[in-house]
Write a protein that holds these residues in place. Sequence first.
Motif, PDB file in Angstrom:
ATOM      1  N   ASN A 188       0.808  -1.220   0.000  1.00 46.74           N
ATOM      2  CA  ASN A 188       0.000   0.000   0.000  1.00 46.74           C
ATOM      3  C   ASN A 188       0.842   1.272   0.000  1.00 46.74           C
ATOM      4  O   ASN A 188       0.351   2.344  -0.355  1.00 46.74           O
ATOM      5  N   LYS A 191       1.150   2.308  -3.789  1.00 48.60           N
ATOM      6  CA  LYS A 191       0.017   2.242  -4.712  1.00 48.60           C
ATOM      7  C   LYS A 191      -0.499   3.602  -5.134  1.00 48.60           C
ATOM      8  O   LYS A 191      -0.964   3.780  -6.272  1.00 48.60           O
ATOM      9  N   ASP A 192      -0.388   4.572  -4.268  1.00 44.91           N
ATOM     10  CA  ASP A 192      -0.974   5.881  -4.549  1.00 44.91           C
ATOM     11  C   ASP A 192      -0.367   6.513  -5.798  1.00 44.91           C
ATOM     12  O   ASP A 192      -1.072   7.145  -6.587  1.00 44.91           O
ATOM     13  N   GLN A 193       0.957   6.373  -5.992  1.00 48.19           N
ATOM     14  CA  GLN A 193       1.599   7.036  -7.137  1.00 48.19           C
ATOM     15  C   GLN A 193       1.141   6.471  -8.478  1.00 48.19           C
ATOM     16  O   GLN A 193       1.319   7.109  -9.514  1.00 48.19           O
ATOM     17  N   LEU A 197      -4.487   3.027  -5.125  1.00 50.48           N
ATOM     18  CA  LEU A 197      -4.820   2.962  -3.705  1.00 50.48           C
ATOM     19  C   LEU A 197      -6.210   2.343  -3.529  1.00 50.48           C
ATOM     20  O   LEU A 197      -7.169   2.700  -4.217  1.00 50.48           O
TER      21      LEU A 197
END
Length: 796
Positions: A188, A191-193, A197
């Motif tokens: 996690n 994942k945002d980049q 997410l």
Amino acid sequence: MRENISSPCTGIKSVAVIGNYLPRKCGIATFTRDLVESLSAEAGNSDCWTIAMNDRKEGYRYPGNVRFEINENDPADYRKAAEFIKSNQTDMVCLQHEYGIFGGPAGSYILELLRELHVPVVTTLHTILTEPDKEHDSVMKQVAGVSDKLVVMSRRAADILKTVYGIDNEKIVYIPHGNPDIPFLDPNYNKDQFGLLGKKVMMTFGLLSRNKGIEYVLKALPKVIDRFPDLVYLVLGVTHPNVVKHEGENYREDLRELVEKLGLSNHVDFQNRFVSTDELCEYLAASDLYITPYIDEAQITSGTLSYAMGTGKAVISTPYWYAEEMLADGRGLLVPFKDSESISDAIIHLLENDASRQQMRIRAYDFSRQAIWKEVARRYMEVFRDLRQERDQKPAARLSSISSISSNGTVQKSFNGNDYNSSGRMKLPFIKFDHLLALTDDTGLLQHASYTVANRDHGYCTDDNARALIVAAMARKIPQTNTSRLDELCHRYLSFLLHALDSGSGRFRNFMAYDRRWTEQVGSEDSHGRAIWALGLAVSLLEQYQQTQLASTCFAKSIKAAGAFQSPRAIAFTLIGMDSYLNVYPGHSEARRSFKKLAERLFDLFTENAVDGWPWPEDMLTYANGKLPHALLLAGQRLKRDDMVQAGLKSLKWLLDIQTGQDHAGQDYLVPVGNQGWYTRGSKKARFDQQPIEANALIEACIAAFQVNRDRYWLDQATMCFRWYLGQNDLHLPLYDVKTGGCRDGLESDGVNQNEGAESTLSWMLSLAALHLLSADHVIRKTEKRKPSELITRNL
């Protein structure tokens, strides 16, 4: 070899890695880049660079550590690459072998390169076939034959090499596929980049081709998505260039159509890009699962699987050979080939069981720590260093043939065992003066050469000009020798010696810079002894009255200082020169007294230090060793001291015994003590770097021994030592240069030192001249008719 008697074993100074290289898009290109960069970081002062294979004429925009490029389909490029490796004084070659990246049937063109090398070769095998056709089988065996070590990245690969190709286990080294060194992270975190997410992420990466089995994963996804509707499957990588050549993007389009058909458009993301290692690691870090659904078991390595495990991924894979080995002991899940149902069940199982998935990740990550690139590079360097040390002690002859020289100077294939003609004279080439003249200017003889070109940086020395005077003087006595420039050379070298003698101290200076400045006030004892040797021979051999008188005057001024010499070689050189001088002026009282004093000093050194198994005046064998028994033989004859003669014969026989090897046919050949460590009593004899000066000293000593007792054994030994120059040696490579008349500087563990300096060239010319003069005297036909063994027993 001058006076330096300590030469440490050389390390790995330069490594050339052959393979594909980025920005060419393929797994081997990435592997080669990672290996070269890791070796450079780990190897300290070692220079690690690349020879890149090109699949297109224009090549690629390579970085600076790619120093040579090979067009894969041009055989001449492979030979040129071998010459480039030699000219760059490379210590080690590391080949990345994959049949398809080299030209010719089954990639056979790479053999054009490998056969020309004399440095150790370590070959990393990226593909090993279990059922090879005739061509692939032949190429693999030939590559193995010219490789010193074969690196495999799985234990299964080692087994195949042994069972299918019959390769000895000693040649095989296991080193794992390298991985980037990245921390163990929660998926996690990254994942945002990527806009992932809140998603479950599964990933496959690598060059796309039909054997990857991606369609079986796609067919497994509907069942998984029913349970985990937030799942995203990333397929990262371009289509394999060879696939594009033959069918374009058909496979990728087939997969896209299958995605549409199965209604997976929101769950499958094809990233048609060749990403950097850093970006790849970020994608991996963001993934919960990694899957390799390959459809063929015969795969011995997989960089994609190795990277996934190295980043701590929970892996699902079909049971191809590499995956079976890597994912054992709970480090991953194996599913049957082409079985979408089993793939669905495995994905669901891992996504439902966080604890199981986490344990699998930890096992994979911990197991892969041994394979981070730093550790892999360290292991490669260990193999390189071990090979280097082994090569320094153990010869590794390549495919070059042994050469000999006919009487007209041409190269013949090999000796036929008869080195004498019907009249009893040895078959010898004429002395060729081209290289000696190239090294001589109006001052004298320059010390060193870069290849065959005189190197002015090191200037001149008395040592070499003394030996050059001996060569020129001896050559004048050889029948059919062109003497047109010999008087001029004798003048020049004699002039150098006259200038080198400091009249105040009575000592010779040795080293002179190119600007004619002496760099020392007093030379070594050895250089002084060689000067006396040359002057004595000049008095004995030269015919011009002015030359002999100058040589005689200089000789008389220099012998007083020699009375204090302690160096055994300096004493030996002096005695040999004095013996020649006394042949002309036997009544010279000071020379007679000095000769007797030095002879007894040398003999005392023998008797005081010699023990059973080591009949030698020193605790270490170094260079020009044959000069010591040579001097004893002359002294014993002149002083009528049989004990000196016997000590000379015994020590010479011992020198020959410990410096003689035997080839596979049982034929003896010379193995001079190497200057990479020499030979200390009670320790192991250094094998390399073998020096021409040792062969010359032994040849002249054997001639002196023959003149003592007319035993044919000594002629045979002189012939054996002479053959060393012509290629009958550890590497089956000639040191004599037929084109220039010069001699290369030494036999090293990985080939011949291609520089042709003064000392090596003079050693060759002295040896050749001595044998010519012996042959001219017709003494060979006058040998006794006894068996060599009887004569040796009688003499010793």
